[in-house]
Each structure stands twice: as structure tokens, then as C-alpha cells.
Design an enzyme around this catalytic site. Sequence first.
Site, PDB file in Angstrom:
ATOM      1  N   CYS A   1       0.746 -19.297  -4.988  1.00  6.14           N
ATOM      2  CA  CYS A   1       0.780 -17.882  -4.613  1.00  6.14           C
ATOM      3  C   CYS A   1      -0.188 -17.602  -3.456  1.00  6.14           C
ATOM      4  O   CYS A   1       0.056 -18.040  -2.339  1.00  6.14           O
ATOM      5  CB  CYS A   1       0.505 -17.003  -5.834  1.00  6.14           C
ATOM      6  SG  CYS A   1       1.023 -15.280  -5.617  1.00  6.14           S
TER       7      CYS A   1
ATOM      8  N   HIS B   1       4.342 -18.863  -9.848  1.00  7.22           N
ATOM      9  CA  HIS B   1       3.256 -19.278 -10.735  1.00  7.22           C
ATOM     10  C   HIS B   1       3.761 -20.332 -11.715  1.00  7.22           C
ATOM     11  O   HIS B   1       4.298 -20.016 -12.777  1.00  7.22           O
ATOM     12  CB  HIS B   1       2.680 -18.069 -11.475  1.00  7.22           C
ATOM     13  CG  HIS B   1       1.894 -17.159 -10.591  1.00  7.22           C
ATOM     14  ND1 HIS B   1       0.574 -17.386 -10.280  1.00  7.22           N
ATOM     15  CD2 HIS B   1       2.251 -16.046  -9.904  1.00  7.22           C
ATOM     16  CE1 HIS B   1       0.143 -16.445  -9.456  1.00  7.22           C
ATOM     17  NE2 HIS B   1       1.147 -15.613  -9.214  1.00  7.22           N
TER      18      HIS B   1
ATOM     19  N   GLU C   1       2.020 -22.159 -13.521  1.00  5.82           N
ATOM     20  CA  GLU C   1       1.131 -22.285 -14.671  1.00  5.82           C
ATOM     21  C   GLU C   1       1.507 -21.381 -15.835  1.00  5.82           C
ATOM     22  O   GLU C   1       0.988 -21.553 -16.943  1.00  5.82           O
ATOM     23  CB  GLU C   1      -0.314 -21.998 -14.245  1.00  5.82           C
ATOM     24  CG  GLU C   1      -0.631 -20.542 -13.948  1.00  5.82           C
ATOM     25  CD  GLU C   1      -0.260 -20.105 -12.543  1.00  5.82           C
ATOM     26  OE1 GLU C   1      -0.699 -19.021 -12.129  1.00  5.82           O
ATOM     27  OE2 GLU C   1       0.483 -20.841 -11.866  1.00  5.82           O
TER      28      GLU C   1
ATOM     29  N   SER D   1     -13.602  -8.986 -36.159  1.00  3.27           N
ATOM     30  CA  SER D   1     -12.578  -7.954 -36.320  1.00  3.27           C
ATOM     31  C   SER D   1     -11.548  -8.358 -37.364  1.00  3.27           C
ATOM     32  O   SER D   1     -10.777  -7.529 -37.838  1.00  3.27           O
ATOM     33  CB  SER D   1     -11.871  -7.705 -34.986  1.00  3.27           C
ATOM     34  OG  SER D   1     -11.106  -8.839 -34.619  1.00  3.27           O
ATOM     35  N   GLY D   2     -11.540  -9.650 -37.717  1.00  3.59           N
ATOM     36  CA  GLY D   2     -10.511 -10.174 -38.602  1.00  3.59           C
ATOM     37  C   GLY D   2      -9.372 -10.796 -37.835  1.00  3.59           C
ATOM     38  O   GLY D   2      -8.496 -11.429 -38.415  1.00  3.59           O
ATOM     39  N   GLY D   3      -9.378 -10.625 -36.520  1.00  3.31           N
ATOM     40  CA  GLY D   3      -8.368 -11.255 -35.688  1.00  3.31           C
ATOM     41  C   GLY D   3      -8.641 -12.733 -35.502  1.00  3.31           C
ATOM     42  O   GLY D   3      -9.693 -13.252 -35.884  1.00  3.31           O
ATOM     43  N   VAL D   4      -7.703 -13.414 -34.896  1.00  2.89           N
ATOM     44  CA  VAL D   4      -7.809 -14.859 -34.713  1.00  2.89           C
ATOM     45  C   VAL D   4      -9.015 -15.225 -33.852  1.00  2.89           C
ATOM     46  O   VAL D   4      -9.775 -16.138 -34.185  1.00  2.89           O
ATOM     47  CB  VAL D   4      -6.518 -15.417 -34.083  1.00  2.89           C
ATOM     48  CG1 VAL D   4      -6.665 -16.898 -33.753  1.00  2.89           C
ATOM     49  CG2 VAL D   4      -5.335 -15.207 -35.021  1.00  2.89           C
ATOM     50  N   ASP D   5      -9.222 -14.513 -32.751  1.00  2.00           N
ATOM     51  CA  ASP D   5     -10.275 -14.890 -31.806  1.00  2.00           C
ATOM     52  C   ASP D   5     -11.662 -14.831 -32.437  1.00  2.00           C
ATOM     53  O   ASP D   5     -12.442 -15.786 -32.338  1.00  2.00           O
ATOM     54  CB  ASP D   5     -10.233 -13.983 -30.573  1.00  2.00           C
ATOM     55  CG  ASP D   5      -8.892 -14.022 -29.867  1.00  2.00           C
ATOM     56  OD1 ASP D   5      -8.193 -15.042 -30.007  1.00  2.00           O
ATOM     57  OD2 ASP D   5      -8.540 -13.040 -29.193  1.00  2.00           O
TER      58      ASP D   5
ATOM     59  N   THR E   1     -12.428 -14.717 -35.602  1.00  2.00           N
ATOM     60  CA  THR E   1     -12.520 -15.601 -36.762  1.00  2.00           C
ATOM     61  C   THR E   1     -12.771 -17.041 -36.337  1.00  2.00           C
ATOM     62  O   THR E   1     -13.625 -17.735 -36.902  1.00  2.00           O
ATOM     63  CB  THR E   1     -11.232 -15.521 -37.601  1.00  2.00           C
ATOM     64  OG1 THR E   1     -11.013 -14.171 -37.998  1.00  2.00           O
ATOM     65  CG2 THR E   1     -11.336 -16.398 -38.838  1.00  2.00           C
TER      66      THR E   1
END
Length: 603
Positions: free
Chosen positions: A81, A170, A172, A224-228, A230
Site C-alpha cells: 500500500c 493488503h 496481511e 473484564s472477564g474477556g479473553v484478552d 484473562t
Amino acid sequence: MVIHKKIAVVDFGGQYAHLIASRIRRLGAYTEILSNEEPISNYQKYSGIILSGGPESVYEPNSPTVTTRIFDLGIPILGICYGHQLIMKLLGGVVERSGTGEYGPASLQLHGTNGNSILKNFVGGEQVWMNHADEVVKLPEGFSKIAFSKDCGYAVVANSSKKIFGIQFHAEVSHSEKGSVLLDNFIQICGVSKTWGIDQFLKEKIKEIQETVKQEQKIFMLVSGGVDSTVSYLLLCKALGAERVLGFLIDTGFMRKDEVVSLQKKLTFQNIHLTVRDESSLFYKSLKDKSDPEEKRKIVGNLFLEARDRAVKDLDLEYGDWLLGQGTIYPDTIESGGTKHSHTIKTHHNRVEAIQKLIEQGKVIEPIRDLYKDEVRDLGVLLGLESEWVGRHPFPGPGLVVRMLAVEKKGTDKDQLEIDSYLSTQDGLSGKILPIASVGVKGDRRSYANCVVLNDIETDWNTLDRVATHLSNRFSFINRVVLLPFESDLKKWNFQFTGMQLDKKCSDLLREADFTVESVIRKLGLYNKIWQMPVVLLPIGEKENEKSIVLRPVESQEAMTANFFRMERSVLQEIKIEVLKIPEIRYLFFDLTNKPPGTIEWE
């Protein structure tokens, strides 16, 4: 670990620099991010160089560039790009503003018999993902055209003798068909051996954490309980020991239905014990009468810090010995303008000024800040989390507050006439500009524009995709297109702005709608087929206090690009029936927008 063969990704500030590095790593080659101002001796250490995309135009004064000496190193170079356009300009080609721009999917066509190693295993017709407003109109000496698209004459170019390549799309992103094939071709051209994997990242990161965090320091981890968050918590516990990491969950009043209780049960099963504080009253009070999306995110970020400070005091913790842990991943930092040349698309709650100051003071630790969602999930499994756990839909750190739109933005009569003129050629489709705006991204820059609603004449999804893409590409005042399912005549509906308060009443309304939608897709076995499905509350109705719901199901891998999920009509109808049973909900919309130009979240 010393790696002698590696690829450099030169960052020009686009959304995609770290994503390029991530994709190359997943193909088994090690990558490092470099600035565009490195001394030539630094570039010389690499087996290959990739020049990333970026939000600037190469012909603008003071736009980022790189020394032309890299072209004399004898190292394979790939420009993507902006990087592609920069190579062309620096070596004597010409780059100009495009007549239309190109955002979203395009078909790549091979040019004659000019086969090239960079396009090995390409046959022509592959879908690629475009996101550019400029284009190359003249090649430098020594370069030849390898492929093109409908709106881009030089989609792939090459100087084979010098092993210098340029691609306008892109490669990627997951939405470029065979994008990984092209990147793997470049890896082979560089002669880079497979030296990278997420298991190696884990070993290196544990070592880094142990060396970075002082023996007397502990981590205050916002979970937060989210994946990240945790996965970040587990990684920190593995590196430092659970006794040095305090997990802390703040109930903001904008969490999903029954989330706090559910999270406590699930995390306890994973041997993660949380301290929970109910701060909903503070959040409701602070967000009263607020509507601007940037202001909302900054308020939320600052409130998290205030809650943390009170907890430190109430728990009688030694403040100076604690670091703040966050589950920040790379899209959070790049969308917040986290690199030298990047443009802010939206400020994430964990990138507000107060947290930035803590980062500068060395008081924040973000163990997965260089990873993308798909890599975080792989890491979670490696750390012992169940696949079902890490496969949950992403949920924004600020919670439902970024799914409650409150800004009125009316379209002009002139804009509506332009929409009408285009849609009059589309076999019965019609549209209206809704009096709201949402955040989007065009050409790596933030956009804040209107949304158009289309009538539903049961047109196939591919046609709706084409029309929605054309609308958002052609009209600068549009960055999002939605469908009003099963309603063929828009004239009988009055889409009025009804106002929105970020309070318990409205958050309860969205919580119920969100729970209703998730219940249906789980019942029908669709939950794991959809990457993410934000349910958004809009201040649109016919009467005062009426609201509307937007379904935003998307397919993605890394959150940097996405396309809307083609839902079976019968499923959409069942969801509509169930959601409209909620008395305050007047309309249900279905989001047809890809990313770009629309972000996955509406704010």
C-alpha cells in the site's frame, strides 16, 4: 534467543504494520518492527524488508519516507500500500490521487504472462483487500506490471533482478485471498527459515516479565472477564506467581446480562479469584448527558483509574509497589494512534491521557500488547484455557457504553439526493440517511460519518455487499450501511432521532436485547460461526423514548479487517421477532458494512 534470520517491518503508521509482522510470524519467520528513520546499518541486519501501509500520501510535504540506500543493500524488499507507493516515488515513478479510491474487496487479475515468484500459485481472480485513496500511475525504470484490479492499474509490480516488489492491496489481512501465500512467497525469496511460534513467544515473554518486574513489585490486574484480560492475567500469574497478581473486576453498570456472577463462576473454575466492586452509580452519574464517543471512552478510562485508586486505598495496599496490568492488544494501541505516524481512529479506554502518563512512568504492564486476537486465543489454549473459553466473542473493555449511540447528525438534502440518484439504478433498492453518526476508518484515517438504511426486497447478500461497499466508497459522508430486514417500503417509516441517556434504563434495555440475540444464535448453533456480533442501541424511533437495535455480526480473524456475516433469512427473521417483543424497541437493523470503512464497534 538470538535469531540471525529475520524480516524487518518498517512502520509508516498505518493500521497494518504490526499485523504484517504477526502474519509473517504465523508463517514461521521471525519479524521485528523498525521505524522509518533507522540508520542504514540497522536495516542491513535483516534478510528481508517490508515497507508497511500508512495514512499519509507520499506526495504530501513531510510525509514519512525512508533512505533510498536500502535499495542498494541487495536485500529483498516488499512494499505494501503506502510502502508500495513510496518505492515507486523514490525510484522515479509517479503517484497521484485516485479518482475514486478503493476500499474493501477487489478481484486481482494477472497481467499477461508476466509470471513472477512473488505471485507463485496465483491463477487470477483472487479476492484482495484494498484501502487506498492514491495510486501509482507510472512505474520506475526496471519495474514491470504483474497484476491489476478494476480500479488499480498497478496492483502488483516487480523488479525481479533486484527482488523489489510492490503490492497495492493488503496481503496481511485475512480477507485477501491467498494473502498468506504471497507473504510466504516473500519469505522464501528472503531465504528465511521457520524460527517462530507462539510457544516461543510464551517463553520469551515470561523471561521478559521476570526481568522487567522488580522482586518487590506486584501487579494490580484489571480483569473484564474477556479473553484478552484473562489471558494476560494467566500469563502474569505464570511468570510471577499468583500471589503477586491481584485480579480486580469493576462492575461499571454496562456489562452484559448476569455477566458478573457468570464470570466469577467461570474464572473460579480456572483458579482465578477476583475482587469485584460495584461502581455502576459512579459511571452512570459521570456519563449523564454525554454523547461524544471520544469523550465517553476517556471518561470510562479515567473512571477505571479512580476505582483502582479507591481499591488500593480500601484494601490497604502499598501503592508504590504496584503496577497496573492491562489486557491491551495491538489493535487497541494502533487505533488510538499508538505509533509515530498513525492517525487516531478511536481512543481506547486503556489509552486515555492518565494511563498514558502511567505508561511513560513505567507503571503499566501489558503482556500481550503486541499480539492480535487470533494469537491471544492460541496463547490462551497454551496456558491451559479451554477452547470454548478463548473462543468467546470479543467484548469491548468499556462495555455496552460504546454500543449506545447518542450523537445526532442529520444528513443534508443534497446528500440524500445523491444517494437516491445512485440507488435508482439498483433494481428497486432505496435508502434513507439516518440522523446519527458512527466511527469508521477510511485509508487508515478516522472517519465520523452518517449511516444509510436500505429497504429489503430480499436481494441476495452479495448484491447488498456490493451496493453497501459502493455507497461507502463513493460518498465521503457515508461510512456505514444497514438493512431494514423484511421491509420493502421505507417511505412509510419515520426514522426520528429520539435521544439517548447512558443510564441504567437504557443499559438495561440494551442488556435485554443483547441477551435475546445471543440466546437465539446459541440455540441455532451459530455462535461459533460468527466471530463477533455487537448488538447496538440507536436513538432512532417514531415516538419519544423509542429506540432501535442494530445487529452487527462479522467474520474476522484479527479485528483489523472484517466482513458482515451472511445470515440465513430464517435466522434473521426469528431474531427480529424476538427483539421486537421488547416494548421500547421500534426497529431492527442489520449492518452490511465491512471493515474498512466501518469499525467493528459503532463507536
